[in-house]
Enzyme design. Structure first.
Site, short mmCIF file in Angstrom:
data_model
loop_
_atom_site.label_atom_id
_atom_site.label_comp_id
_atom_site.label_asym_id
_atom_site.label_seq_id
_atom_site.Cartn_x
_atom_site.Cartn_y
_atom_site.Cartn_z
N GLY A 189 2.90 2.21 10.76
CA GLY A 189 3.88 3.29 10.60
C GLY A 189 4.64 3.64 11.87
O GLY A 189 5.28 4.67 11.95
N ASN A 221 0.88 -1.18 0.00
CA ASN A 221 0.00 0.00 0.00
C ASN A 221 0.91 1.23 0.00
O ASN A 221 1.50 1.56 1.02
CB ASN A 221 -0.89 -0.02 1.25
CG ASN A 221 -1.72 1.25 1.38
OD1 ASN A 221 -1.79 2.05 0.44
ND2 ASN A 221 -2.34 1.43 2.53
N GLU A 236 -6.66 4.93 7.88
CA GLU A 236 -6.40 6.34 7.55
C GLU A 236 -7.61 6.98 6.88
O GLU A 236 -7.89 8.17 7.07
CB GLU A 236 -5.14 6.45 6.68
CG GLU A 236 -3.88 6.20 7.52
CD GLU A 236 -2.71 5.59 6.76
OE1 GLU A 236 -2.72 5.61 5.52
OE2 GLU A 236 -1.79 5.08 7.43
N LYS A 241 0.09 4.23 -0.29
CA LYS A 241 -0.54 5.42 0.29
C LYS A 241 -0.30 6.61 -0.64
O LYS A 241 -0.35 6.46 -1.85
CB LYS A 241 -0.04 5.65 1.72
CG LYS A 241 -0.15 4.37 2.57
CD LYS A 241 0.12 4.56 4.03
CE LYS A 241 -0.05 3.23 4.76
NZ LYS A 241 0.08 3.33 6.20
N SER A 284 3.69 -2.17 10.23
CA SER A 284 5.15 -2.24 10.42
C SER A 284 5.75 -3.58 9.99
O SER A 284 6.71 -4.07 10.60
CB SER A 284 5.52 -1.92 11.87
OG SER A 284 5.18 -0.58 12.18
N HIS A 309 -9.43 1.41 5.00
CA HIS A 309 -8.15 1.59 5.69
C HIS A 309 -8.34 2.56 6.85
O HIS A 309 -9.12 3.51 6.75
CB HIS A 309 -7.09 2.13 4.71
CG HIS A 309 -5.71 2.05 5.29
ND1 HIS A 309 -5.25 2.96 6.20
CD2 HIS A 309 -4.71 1.15 5.11
CE1 HIS A 309 -4.01 2.62 6.56
NE2 HIS A 309 -3.66 1.53 5.92
N GLU A 349 -5.22 -4.83 10.62
CA GLU A 349 -4.21 -3.79 10.79
C GLU A 349 -4.45 -3.04 12.10
O GLU A 349 -5.23 -2.08 12.15
CB GLU A 349 -4.28 -2.78 9.63
CG GLU A 349 -3.91 -3.37 8.29
CD GLU A 349 -3.30 -2.32 7.36
OE1 GLU A 349 -2.27 -2.62 6.77
OE2 GLU A 349 -3.84 -1.19 7.25
P1 13P Z 1 3.26 0.38 7.55
O1 13P Z 1 3.73 -0.92 6.94
O2 13P Z 1 4.00 1.57 7.07
O3 13P Z 1 3.17 0.27 9.05
O4 13P Z 1 1.75 0.60 7.05
C1 13P Z 1 0.83 -0.43 7.17
C2 13P Z 1 -0.39 -0.08 6.43
O5 13P Z 1 -1.13 0.82 6.79
C3 13P Z 1 -0.69 -0.83 5.21
O6 13P Z 1 -1.96 -0.57 4.74
#
Ligand code: 13P
Length: 241
Positions: free
Chosen positions: A171, A9, A98, A11, A204, A96, A165
């Site tokens: 992150g 992803n 976010e 983003k 992560s 997601h 997740e």
């Molecule tokens: P990270 O791997 O940067 O922690 O992000 C995970 C994520 O949100 C994947 O959709």
């Protein structure tokens, strides 16, 4: 047999030129992966058309990061299934954290987006997970069960991927223990009518912890943010041991 699905992803990272540079390097590094495994790159909308042409004939699949439930209309900033179908997208990330946190997605709109993705023949990756506060309060199971119940109303479970997740692990470098991710994913599976849905872990994931995560029996893949931005590190994740 459940499919292994390793998805990146991106983003809001990578312009079109950067996306194509990535694809060029990445393609050659993931040629020999197992047959039962799918590799997906979920890129920004602006990169999808060029990537679709570039990935044609390769085994790497393309994903988008959002979909609206209407075919067209006055929805500034949104994108419809017919627009994505024209490009040739396979997967769509839906719900997601976010999107839920910053852009007002609710369990109900996530449900509408999931159904829209399926109507257009895309495979949705539904993200669920708890915050740190919810985990500390012992609410993890309840939160996830509620998300699944509300998100999956009238959703076809034969064309679905789920990603667990935990929000506190995204992150932050603070990965969820693999045994704990396995436990929660087992709970997710118990809630499903179709036990063959592939369920990923995300939060992560990196080149160092992927082998341990993928060794867990309930975990069918990973949804990778930061570590999917480098072709060599994402290739190592795809080629987990
Ligand atoms: P990270 O791997 O940067 O922690 O992000 C995970 C994520 O949100 C994947 O959709």
């Amino acid at each position: 047999m459940r499919k292994v699905i390793i998805a990146g992803n991106w983003k809001m990272h990578k312009n079109q030129a950067e996306s194509l540079t990535f694809v060029q390097e990445f393609k050659s590094e993931v040629e020999d992966t197992q047959e039962n495994q799918e590799i997906v790159l979920c890129a920004p909308f602006t990169s999808l058309t060029a990537m679709s042409k570039n990935l044609h004939g390769s085994r790497i699949m393309l994903g988008a990061q959002n979909i609206h439930w209407s075919d067209e209309g006055a929805y500034t900033g949104e994108i419809s299934g017919s627009m994505l179908a024209e490009i040739g997208v396979d997967y769509i990330i839906v719900g997601h954290s976010e999107r839920r946190q910053y852009f007002g997605d609710t369990d109900q709109t996530v449900n509408l987006r999931l159904k829209a993705a399926q109507q257009y023949g895309f495979k949705p990756i539904l993200c669920v997970g708890e915050t740190k506060e919810q985990r500390d309060a012992g609410e993890t199971e309840q939160i996830i069960i509620t998300q699944l119940k509300e998100n999956l109303v009238e959703v076809d479970q034969s064309n679905l991927v789920i990603a667990y997740e935990p929000i506190w692990a995204i992150g932050t470098g603070d990965t969820c223990e693999s045994s704990e991710a396995n436990r929660v994913i087992g709970i997710i599976r118990q809630q499903l009518d179709n036990k063959n849905v592939s369920i990923q872990y995300g939060g992560s994931v990196n080149t160092k912890n992927v082998d341990e995560i993928m060794a867990q029996p309930e975990i069918d893949g990973t949804l990778v943010g930061g570590a999917s931005l480098s072709a060599s590190s994402f290739a190592r994740i795809v080629n987990y041991q």
